[in-house]
Write an enzyme that holds these catalytic residues in place. Structure first.
Site, PDB file in Angstrom:
ATOM      1  CG  HIS C  32      -1.967  -1.056   1.246  1.00  0.00           C
ATOM      2  ND1 HIS C  32      -2.407  -1.773   1.834  1.00  0.00           N
ATOM      3  CD2 HIS C  32      -2.834  -1.539   0.087  1.00  0.00           C
ATOM      4  CE1 HIS C  32      -3.381  -2.738   1.437  1.00  0.00           C
ATOM      5  NE2 HIS C  32      -3.704  -2.374   0.775  1.00  0.00           N
ATOM      6  CB  THR C  33      -0.219   4.581   0.172  1.00  0.00           C
ATOM      7  OG1 THR C  33      -0.941   4.728  -0.872  1.00  0.00           O
ATOM      8  CG2 THR C  33       0.421   5.901  -0.028  1.00  0.00           C
ATOM      9  CD  GLN C  34       4.844   0.916   1.860  1.00  0.00           C
ATOM     10  OE1 GLN C  34       5.759   0.894   2.691  1.00  0.00           O
ATOM     11  NE2 GLN C  34       4.172   0.406   2.209  1.00  0.00           N
ATOM     12  CD  GLN C  35       7.938   7.949  -0.821  1.00  0.00           C
ATOM     13  OE1 GLN C  35       8.974   8.277  -0.137  1.00  0.00           O
ATOM     14  NE2 GLN C  35       7.979   7.873  -2.002  1.00  0.00           N
TER      15      GLN C  35
END
Lengths: 362, 255, 261
Positions: C32-35
């Site tokens: 998923h979104t990491q940053q």
């Protein structure tokens, strides 16, 4: 368009002396067209005419019949067993359950819509069935999206089903396109949805006819969730695009058939409402919204004349251009304007009565 | 013999555009004992007549508190009412959890209305056999809604449903103008009198067979049963003996 | 098409076939979104006796690049709330659309019971917490400013974890370190809120925005500011310029701006 309808009525059921002057409103028909194919089932029906179109002719036909004194032809068809289940054709190609659904609509309070040059107005004769009802509550004209709304005549719970599906369609359109749904697209989707309820024996058709009114924005609307205007120079700069926009009015019947209208009427008093609407020459596109609400109020009062013994409340909503009184939003007509329109309507009615009396005396 | 072919399911219209199964479901409401609801500018009141199956059995529950701000009274199939009231409880909690807001009465009424409607448009389902009065106070003030098996919901100033409820409604219509300005106590009295109108001659309202639910502006919905009702019953029907002689007249004078 | 009303209007099986689940089962671990990618920096807000002032600059950065300079990070919700977003801009747009449909839903019933700021804050906190519980957070830090059910000033925050709290002064991102101490000098507690006027609060926020612009390399001197009061509803200005900037203090500081040594 009204002429072929009544012609069909005469030719296919010679038993009904359908009046040639059947008051059917002139419709702006883009989406579906009634061609002049005669409803003769021994010859093959021409190409693209759809089954539902046939239904709608028939339901229109029954409307015509109902207006005449006794109506034995329709009744005599009962009991042959083809009217017991939805989605079943009778030998002469009718879907009786859809026609019966139309009957449910014909008993509802009158609902009308008028497409004016700078907006659309919806009005409803809301019959007061009990003294115990809270006055001015129980609103029946519903907002679908910010710029459009719907009024229905017929079974109230079915109308709410229709409304909540419309809202889902509008929301899913936004989800997909990040923009409000055009009125034409909503009418199309709801027409299809309504039609699906005529296809299966596991469901029944909608017992409502609904009038959809809306204003497609004439200005450029930002994408939903837009946070800036993008680069002012260089690549990605914006072009001026001509947007159409404007007022729209549609009416969807239990068969799923729908047309665009200048003026639409349904419910108990539709006949007199229609003939009043026709007098307005709406196709000319001259009527202003301000005048429109007054006419709408008057027409509801005229349509109520036949059931004068019952009390009713007038409910009116409107939508205008961005520059107009509602700023492109679908809203209830403000109380003072509604009351003024009602006052004028009552006066107009009384005036008519006086004239009638004078005629009687002379 | 005439047989109605159009009344076997709720997906068949009669030639007149009626749906008999739904109409029959409305009849089930009339089998239930009477319940009454009234609103004033500050309060919403429910009153109900409870029935017991036999002398030694308990009385059927008629008023169900749903959330702290409202409750429902039922007439008809109690088990259907339980399904609906559980749904309402769930929705009410969801509103408090998600928005930190008590659910609006119009909103919750619409939701059960929509649920009931879907039961009238699909084969193999049946309409609910219960009518509800939904009474309480939300951010816009006191409200009373009527719910019918057809899915019709209406906001009322006063309402009575159930067996012989026509008498109660007649009483309510006659006194309609007084309700808006009534105090909490007067509203309860009106509700009890309306209820009494619907009773058969040989019956009385007692602490055992009566339920009252009251909610008000900044006042939670409270269900009153048993001896909590003694005061109201005594105050409302103090001239019990006279009433039998003079009919309803003397009861109305003091209101 | 089949006889089940609930599937009508959905993609048709005959045409599109079974729903293609393959994208859900890619090989390797799901990520998923990491940053956050395109980001907005601080949002600051302070309560005063009649309402709340909230501000955020108009910059959306792509890493250290000042990519978009007209991004409005204060979003108005009906006539009594403003939501300020820090963090990922696309997640902010998603939330904005979600709030848009929420507003549409609210307007279906024309009852005069609009969602107030407290309802909105609770709602957002549930959305944020639900997403972080799926290990797929919306990468934002949010301030909700407005009026609560009693028309009293309301100010609260919620972040990508669903953590929520309230205070008379609040700031997200860099502002939490740089602006809050300044805001607290004037408005340390609820008592001080009662002593603070609208003009004082606006002035305070403007000063804090200036400090943030001096110190935060991901900021802009072009900003939006909103004042929410019972009397005038939401007054939102989206194109303000920081006034009276003085960079004199930077003269002797090494490593500041373009001067490296």
């Amino acid at each position: 368009m009204s002429q072929p309808l009544s012609d069909d009525a005469n030719s296919s059921t010679p038993r009904d002396p359908a009046p040639s002057s059947t008051s059917t409103l002139k419709a702006i028909i883009h989406h579906s067209r009634l061609n002049n194919t005669n409803l003769n089932f021994s010859t093959s029906v021409e190409g693209p005419i759809s089954i539902t179109q046939l239904f709608i002719r028939r339901s229109r036909l029954s409307t015509t019949i109902e207006a005449l004194p006794p109506s034995p032809p329709l009744l005599s068809q009962h009991g042959t067993g083809y009217d017991l289940t939805n989605s079943v054709f009778s030998p002469d190609g009718r879907n009786f359950q859809v026609e019966y659904a139309v009957k449910a609509v014909e008993n509802g309070g009158t609902a009308i819509g008028i497409r004016c040059k700078d907006g659309v107005v919806l009005a409803l004769e809301k019959l007061v069935t009990s003294k115990l009802l809270k006055p001015n509550a129980n609103k029946r004209i519903s907002t679908i999206d910010r710029n459009m709304g719907v009024v229905s005549s017929g079974l109230l719970p079915d109308a709410r089903h229709f409304v909540s599906r419309s809202r889902e369609e509008a929301a899913s359109w936004r989800q997909m396109y990040k923009a409000p749904i055009p009125v034409s697209a909503l009418a199309d989707r709801m027409g299809q949805y309504t039609q699906a309820y005529t296809l299966f024996s596991s469901v029944r058709p909608f017992g409502v006819t609904s009038i959809i009114a809306g204003w497609d924005s004439e200005a450029e609307v930002g994408v939903d969730g837009q946070v800036g205007s993008g680069p002012s120079i260089g690549a990605g700069g914006k072009q001026d695009i001509k947007k159409k926009g404007g007022p729209y009015l549609y009416m969807i019947e239990p068969s799923g058939m729908y047309w665009a209208y200048y003026g639409a009427a349904t419910g108990k008093g539709r006949q007199s409402a229609k003939s009043e609407l026709e007098k307005l020459d709406l196709a000319a596109g001259e009527l202003s919204l301000e005048q429109g609400i007054k006419e709408a109020a008057r027409i509801i009062y005229v349509a109520h004349e036949d059931s004068k013994d019952k009390e009713f409340e007038l409910e009116m909503c409107w939508v205008s251009s961005l520059a107009g009184p509602t700023k492109g939003r679908f809203e209830e007509v403000p109380k003072d304007l509604r009351e003024e329109a009602e006052k004028l309507a009552k006066k107009a009615i009384e005036g008519d009565d006086d004239e009638d009396e004078e005629k009687m005396e002379t | 013999m005439f047989r109605n072919n159009y009344d076997n399911d709720s997906v068949t219209f009669s030639p007149q555009g009626r749906i008999f199964q739904v109409e029959y479901a409305q009849e089930a409401v009339k089998q239930g004992s009477v319940v009454v609801g009234i609103v004033s500018k500050t309060h919403a009141v429910l009153a109900a007549l409870k029935r017991n199956a036999e002398e030694l059995s308990s009385y059927q529950k008629k008023i169900i508190p749903i959330d702290t701000h409202y409750g429902v009274a039922l007439a008809g199939l109690a088990s259907d009412a339980r399904v609906l009231s559980n749904f309402m409880k769930q929705q009410s909690l969801a509103s408090r959890l998600t928005y930190d807001r008590p659910i609006g009465l119009a909103e919750i009424t619409n939701r059960i209305g929509d649920r009931a409607q879907s039961n009238t448009q699909s084969y193999g389902k049946r309409p609910y056999g219960v009518g509800l009065l939904i009474a309480g106070v939300d951010a816009t003030g006191p409200h009373l809604f009527e719910f019918q098996p057809s899915g019709v919901t209406q906001e009322m100033l006063a309402c009575g449903i159930g067996a012989r409820s026509q008498m109660a409604r007649t009483y309510l219509e006659r006194n309609l103008d007084e309700f808006a300005g009534s105090s909490r106590e007067d509203l309860v009295k009106h509700a009890l009198r309306a209820l009494k109108e619907s009773l058969s001659q040989d019956k009385e309202l007692t602490v055992d067979n009566t339920s009252v639910g009251v909610s008000g502006v900044s006042e939670e919905f409270v269900l009153y049963e048993g001896h909590e009702l003694t005061g109201w019953l005594d105050a409302t029907f103090e001239n019990k003996e006279e009433t039998t002689a003079e009919g309803g007249e003397s009861m109305e004078v003091d209101s | 098409m089949d006889c089940h009303p609930e599937v009508w209007g959905r993609p048709r099986y005959e045409i599109y076939g079974d729903y293609d689940h393959s994208h859900l089962h890619t090989s390797g671990p799901m990520q998923h979104t990491q940053q956050p990618i395109v980001t907005g920096t601080s949002v600051i807000a302070v309560k005063f006796k009649d309402g709340v002032v909230i501000a955020a600059d108009n910059l959306a950065s792509y890493g250290s690049l000042a990519r978009f300079t007209d991004v409005k990070r204060l979003r108005k919700f009906n006539s009594q709330s403003v939501i300020g977003f820090g963090g990922d801009v696309s997640d902010m747009q998603y939330l904005d659309r979600t709030l848009g449909s929420l507003d549409t839903n609210e307007n279906y019933s024309n009852s005069d019971q609009p969602l107030h700021a407290r309802n909105l804050h609770t709602y957002l906190s549930k959305v944020m917490y639900a997403r972080r519980s799926k290990f797929d957070p919306l990468w934002n830090a949010i301030l909700v400013a407005g009026l609560d059910g009693e028309d009293m000033p309301f100010l609260a925050s919620v972040d990508l974890l669903g953590t929520k709290f309230s205070s008379p002064t609040l700031a997200t991102g860099f502002g939490a370190h740089l602006a809050v101490p300044i805001l607290r000098r004037t408005v340390p507690d609820e008592e001080a809120v009662q002593q603070t006027t609208k003009d004082q609060a606006v002035e305070l926020v403007k000063e804090s925005m200036k400090v943030l612009f001096y110190r935060d390399a991901r900021s802009l001197d072009n900003y939006s500011i909103a004042v929410i009061t019972k009397e005038s509803g939401v007054e939102l200005k989206e194109n303000e310029k920081l006034e009276n900037q003085s960079w004199a203090f930077a003269d002797q500081i090494r490593g500041y701006g373009t001067q490296v040594n």
